[in-house]
Design an enzyme around this catalytic site. Sequence first.
Site, PDB file in Angstrom:
ATOM      1  N   GLY A  49       0.815  -1.217   0.000  1.00  0.00           N
ATOM      2  CA  GLY A  49       0.000   0.000   0.000  1.00  0.00           C
ATOM      3  C   GLY A  49       0.846   1.262   0.000  1.00  0.00           C
ATOM      4  O   GLY A  49       2.082   1.212  -0.128  1.00  0.00           O
ATOM      5  N   LEU A  50       0.184   2.405   0.189  1.00  0.00           N
ATOM      6  CA  LEU A  50       0.847   3.721   0.163  1.00  0.00           C
ATOM      7  C   LEU A  50       1.990   3.788   1.167  1.00  0.00           C
ATOM      8  O   LEU A  50       3.095   4.210   0.843  1.00  0.00           O
ATOM      9  CB  LEU A  50      -0.189   4.807   0.491  1.00  0.00           C
ATOM     10  CG  LEU A  50       0.308   6.225   0.738  1.00  0.00           C
ATOM     11  CD1 LEU A  50       0.830   6.866  -0.550  1.00  0.00           C
ATOM     12  CD2 LEU A  50      -0.791   7.087   1.346  1.00  0.00           C
ATOM     13  N   TYR A  69     -14.818   4.429  11.116  1.00  0.00           N
ATOM     14  CA  TYR A  69     -13.375   4.154  10.969  1.00  0.00           C
ATOM     15  C   TYR A  69     -12.634   4.597  12.237  1.00  0.00           C
ATOM     16  O   TYR A  69     -11.796   3.875  12.781  1.00  0.00           O
ATOM     17  CB  TYR A  69     -12.879   4.923   9.745  1.00  0.00           C
ATOM     18  CG  TYR A  69     -11.398   4.996   9.500  1.00  0.00           C
ATOM     19  CD1 TYR A  69     -10.679   6.142   9.862  1.00  0.00           C
ATOM     20  CD2 TYR A  69     -10.719   3.988   8.834  1.00  0.00           C
ATOM     21  CE1 TYR A  69      -9.327   6.257   9.587  1.00  0.00           C
ATOM     22  CE2 TYR A  69      -9.361   4.096   8.548  1.00  0.00           C
ATOM     23  CZ  TYR A  69      -8.672   5.237   8.927  1.00  0.00           C
ATOM     24  OH  TYR A  69      -7.329   5.363   8.656  1.00  0.00           O
ATOM     25  N   LYS A 113     -10.474   2.319  14.898  1.00  0.00           N
ATOM     26  CA  LYS A 113      -9.048   2.615  15.151  1.00  0.00           C
ATOM     27  C   LYS A 113      -8.814   2.864  16.640  1.00  0.00           C
ATOM     28  O   LYS A 113      -7.822   2.412  17.211  1.00  0.00           O
ATOM     29  CB  LYS A 113      -8.624   3.845  14.337  1.00  0.00           C
ATOM     30  CG  LYS A 113      -8.484   3.628  12.850  1.00  0.00           C
ATOM     31  CD  LYS A 113      -7.209   2.899  12.516  1.00  0.00           C
ATOM     32  CE  LYS A 113      -6.916   2.830  11.037  1.00  0.00           C
ATOM     33  NZ  LYS A 113      -5.705   2.057  10.719  1.00  0.00           N
TER      34      LYS A 113
HETATM   35  P1  NAP Z   1      -3.523   1.605   1.586  1.00  0.00           P
HETATM   36  O1  NAP Z   1      -2.592   2.187   0.595  1.00  0.00           O
HETATM   37  O2  NAP Z   1      -4.947   1.457   1.239  1.00  0.00           O
HETATM   38  O3  NAP Z   1      -2.910   0.177   2.054  1.00  0.00           O
HETATM   39  C1  NAP Z   1      -3.632  -0.628   2.913  1.00  0.00           C
HETATM   40  C2  NAP Z   1      -3.403  -2.066   2.513  1.00  0.00           C
HETATM   41  O4  NAP Z   1      -4.202  -2.854   3.402  1.00  0.00           O
HETATM   42  C3  NAP Z   1      -3.877  -2.381   1.104  1.00  0.00           C
HETATM   43  O5  NAP Z   1      -2.804  -2.304   0.229  1.00  0.00           O
HETATM   44  C4  NAP Z   1      -4.433  -3.819   1.230  1.00  0.00           C
HETATM   45  O6  NAP Z   1      -3.558  -4.769   0.713  1.00  0.00           O
HETATM   46  C5  NAP Z   1      -4.413  -4.074   2.752  1.00  0.00           C
HETATM   47  N1  NAP Z   1      -5.688  -4.671   3.164  1.00  0.00           N
HETATM   48  C6  NAP Z   1      -6.924  -4.120   3.061  1.00  0.00           C
HETATM   49  N2  NAP Z   1      -7.846  -5.016   3.492  1.00  0.00           N
HETATM   50  C7  NAP Z   1      -7.165  -6.144   3.841  1.00  0.00           C
HETATM   51  C8  NAP Z   1      -7.542  -7.429   4.341  1.00  0.00           C
HETATM   52  N3  NAP Z   1      -8.819  -7.741   4.575  1.00  0.00           N
HETATM   53  N4  NAP Z   1      -6.563  -8.334   4.599  1.00  0.00           N
HETATM   54  C9  NAP Z   1      -5.268  -8.043   4.363  1.00  0.00           C
HETATM   55  N5  NAP Z   1      -4.837  -6.850   3.905  1.00  0.00           N
HETATM   56  C10 NAP Z   1      -5.784  -5.916   3.638  1.00  0.00           C
HETATM   57  O7  NAP Z   1      -3.472   2.418   2.960  1.00  0.00           O
HETATM   58  P2  NAP Z   1      -2.326   3.392   3.512  1.00  0.00           P
HETATM   59  O8  NAP Z   1      -2.702   4.754   3.131  1.00  0.00           O
HETATM   60  O9  NAP Z   1      -0.982   2.846   3.169  1.00  0.00           O
HETATM   61  O10 NAP Z   1      -2.567   3.241   5.099  1.00  0.00           O
HETATM   62  C11 NAP Z   1      -1.629   2.566   5.941  1.00  0.00           C
HETATM   63  C12 NAP Z   1      -2.110   2.761   7.371  1.00  0.00           C
HETATM   64  O11 NAP Z   1      -2.066   4.178   7.691  1.00  0.00           O
HETATM   65  C13 NAP Z   1      -3.568   2.333   7.594  1.00  0.00           C
HETATM   66  O12 NAP Z   1      -3.706   1.730   8.857  1.00  0.00           O
HETATM   67  C14 NAP Z   1      -4.342   3.670   7.559  1.00  0.00           C
HETATM   68  O13 NAP Z   1      -5.520   3.584   8.316  1.00  0.00           O
HETATM   69  C15 NAP Z   1      -3.336   4.608   8.168  1.00  0.00           C
HETATM   70  N6  NAP Z   1      -3.479   6.031   7.776  1.00  0.00           N
HETATM   71  C16 NAP Z   1      -3.550   6.380   6.460  1.00  0.00           C
HETATM   72  C17 NAP Z   1      -3.653   7.749   6.141  1.00  0.00           C
HETATM   73  C18 NAP Z   1      -3.744   8.228   4.690  1.00  0.00           C
HETATM   74  O14 NAP Z   1      -3.953   9.444   4.496  1.00  0.00           O
HETATM   75  N7  NAP Z   1      -3.581   7.345   3.702  1.00  0.00           N
HETATM   76  C19 NAP Z   1      -3.659   8.721   7.154  1.00  0.00           C
HETATM   77  C20 NAP Z   1      -3.545   8.298   8.478  1.00  0.00           C
HETATM   78  C21 NAP Z   1      -3.444   6.940   8.784  1.00  0.00           C
HETATM   79  P3  NAP Z   1      -3.599  -5.303  -0.822  1.00  0.00           P
HETATM   80  O15 NAP Z   1      -3.102  -4.145  -1.617  1.00  0.00           O
HETATM   81  O16 NAP Z   1      -2.666  -6.444  -0.764  1.00  0.00           O
HETATM   82  O17 NAP Z   1      -5.026  -5.663  -1.123  1.00  0.00           O
HETATM   83  O1  GFB Z   2      -8.538  13.505   1.787  1.00  0.00           O
HETATM   84  P1  GFB Z   2      -9.989  13.638   2.156  1.00  0.00           P
HETATM   85  O2  GFB Z   2     -10.939  12.790   1.431  1.00  0.00           O
HETATM   86  O3  GFB Z   2     -10.064  13.292   3.704  1.00  0.00           O
HETATM   87  O4  GFB Z   2     -10.492  15.178   1.965  1.00  0.00           O
HETATM   88  P2  GFB Z   2     -10.355  14.025   5.074  1.00  0.00           P
HETATM   89  C1  GFB Z   2      -9.793  16.246   2.391  1.00  0.00           C
HETATM   90  C2  GFB Z   2     -10.496  17.520   1.934  1.00  0.00           C
HETATM   91  O5  GFB Z   2     -10.327  17.657   0.522  1.00  0.00           O
HETATM   92  C3  GFB Z   2     -12.004  17.628   2.191  1.00  0.00           C
HETATM   93  C4  GFB Z   2     -11.531  18.107  -0.071  1.00  0.00           C
HETATM   94  O6  GFB Z   2     -12.275  18.928   2.692  1.00  0.00           O
HETATM   95  C5  GFB Z   2     -12.615  17.474   0.790  1.00  0.00           C
HETATM   96  O7  GFB Z   2     -13.821  18.211   0.641  1.00  0.00           O
HETATM   97  N1  GFB Z   2     -11.577  17.665  -1.477  1.00  0.00           N
HETATM   98  C6  GFB Z   2     -11.638  18.493  -2.555  1.00  0.00           C
HETATM   99  C7  GFB Z   2     -11.574  16.399  -1.917  1.00  0.00           C
HETATM  100  N2  GFB Z   2     -11.704  17.772  -3.699  1.00  0.00           N
HETATM  101  C8  GFB Z   2     -11.660  16.464  -3.340  1.00  0.00           C
HETATM  102  C9  GFB Z   2     -11.708  15.233  -4.085  1.00  0.00           C
HETATM  103  O8  GFB Z   2     -11.787  15.187  -5.306  1.00  0.00           O
HETATM  104  N3  GFB Z   2     -11.648  14.067  -3.354  1.00  0.00           N
HETATM  105  C10 GFB Z   2     -11.547  14.076  -1.956  1.00  0.00           C
HETATM  106  N4  GFB Z   2     -11.458  12.903  -1.329  1.00  0.00           N
HETATM  107  N5  GFB Z   2     -11.503  15.224  -1.226  1.00  0.00           N
HETATM  108  C11 GFB Z   2     -10.162  11.529   5.849  1.00  0.00           C
HETATM  109  C12 GFB Z   2     -10.897  10.559   6.730  1.00  0.00           C
HETATM  110  O9  GFB Z   2     -10.769  12.766   5.996  1.00  0.00           O
HETATM  111  O10 GFB Z   2      -8.795  11.655   6.268  1.00  0.00           O
HETATM  112  C13 GFB Z   2     -10.209   9.221   6.677  1.00  0.00           C
HETATM  113  O11 GFB Z   2     -12.245  10.442   6.247  1.00  0.00           O
HETATM  114  C14 GFB Z   2      -8.711   9.313   6.930  1.00  0.00           C
HETATM  115  O12 GFB Z   2     -10.783   8.383   7.635  1.00  0.00           O
HETATM  116  C15 GFB Z   2      -8.094  10.431   6.119  1.00  0.00           C
HETATM  117  O13 GFB Z   2      -8.460   9.584   8.224  1.00  0.00           O
HETATM  118  C16 GFB Z   2      -6.665  10.658   6.494  1.00  0.00           C
HETATM  119  O14 GFB Z   2      -9.085  14.591   5.545  1.00  0.00           O
HETATM  120  O15 GFB Z   2     -11.511  14.928   5.003  1.00  0.00           O
END
Ligand code: NAP
Ligand code: GFB
Length: 312
Positions: A11-12, A127, A131
């Site tokens: 993942g990311l 969510y 968490k």
């Molecule tokens: P991501 O890119 O969506 O990666 C998550 C991975 O979890 C996916 O690649 C998937 O693997 C795996 N997964 C999903 N469902 C699964 C299941 N049932 N069994 C096994 N693996 C499963 O997410 P990320 O952004 O890297 O997030 C990493 C961590 O950071 C997460 O805990 C997320 O909640 C946390 N986080 C993310 C953000 C953000 O902005 N992205 C912000 C704060 C915290 P496959 O690809 O193999 O299917």
């Molecule tokens: O990244 P985002 O979806 O997550 O949106 P949150 C951030 C802001 O971007 C919001 C605006 O104010 C949206 O209205 N936005 C503008 C857009 N254009 C777009 C678009 O095309 N797509 C999206 N997605 N947003 C998430 C949580 O909240 O933050 C998750 O719901 C997780 O659980 C993640 O924690 C890190 O920051 O609003």
Amino acid sequence: MSKVLVTGGYGLVGSMFNKPNYIPLSSSEADLRIREDIDNVFEKIKFDGVIHCAAKVGGVGGNMNYKGEFFYDNILMNTNVIESARVHRIKNLVSFLSTCVFPDKVDYPLTEKKIHLGPPHSSNDAYAYAKRMADVQIRAYREQYGLNYKSVIPTNIYGINDNFDIENGHVVPSLIHKCFIARETNTPLTIWGSGTPLREFIYNKDVAKLTEWVLENYNEDEPIILSTSEEISIKEVVEMIIELMNFKGEVKWDTDKPDGQFRKPSDNSKIKNYLPDFKFTPLYDGLKETISWFESNYENVRGKKSIHSNQI
Ligand code: NAP
Ligand code: GFB
């Protein structure tokens, strides 16, 4: 640590752990909602540590549209991985929370002590509560079993290998994808909401470096925030992406789409006290690298499908 398992290893965040002793795990190898699947992994290989990145993850749209799955999948995955790691005598584990788990109405800035001081924002409460329970489980396991399990709390993360799903992805990957399509098809670029909300963005490579340090060195009951503590408005992020992608077309604002939480400013002094010289990647530089990666890998980027659960 000789061997570290990285769940969500493609993942990311998970794909940024590139040391040879860090072993990535995909959902096709083990569905972490099924306890037996993760038990089998730990029975096959002896790990010293776990970085638990796997989760059902999405932006404000995905969180609002699939609340049931965001709760069910995350609470099962976290509970299974943390308990199976304990049963298989793994001493070190890091799990991931997010700044969206904090209460919506609390004195800012957000600090580690404020996690449970009230309900999270309604757009991602399912969510967020799932968490929060991982934090409760980890504190309980530290107390009863003396295990060095802990959590990190990143802000909004972005970077290469993200999920570029336009409906359910996060703002940065969604806008990069939409801007690319708008530029290539000479159509308007539509942004969600008002553009006024504020966010803190951290580069995925920085999150991985800091998390590696936390796994090896951090041993406190409370989790630790991973943040630049630099807020920026969505409007300013849009301007950066438009400039970096040389988009000259029309920009529309769809205020029927959710703004989500207005802001979630976090205090990063805890990690800064431990790592005063850590250099965070400036947003502009991280976006530039992400966009060039996206454009050269467009055919294979994640996110062309919706994130509905039967897609996993
Ligand atoms: P991501 O890119 O969506 O990666 C998550 C991975 O979890 C996916 O690649 C998937 O693997 C795996 N997964 C999903 N469902 C699964 C299941 N049932 N069994 C096994 N693996 C499963 O997410 P990320 O952004 O890297 O997030 C990493 C961590 O950071 C997460 O805990 C997320 O909640 C946390 N986080 C993310 C953000 C953000 O902005 N992205 C912000 C704060 C915290 P496959 O690809 O193999 O299917
Ligand atoms: O990244 P985002 O979806 O997550 O949106 P949150 C951030 C802001 O971007 C919001 C605006 O104010 C949206 O209205 N936005 C503008 C857009 N254009 C777009 C678009 O095309 N797509 C999206 N997605 N947003 C998430 C949580 O909240 O933050 C998750 O719901 C997780 O659980 C993640 O924690 C890190 O920051 O609003």
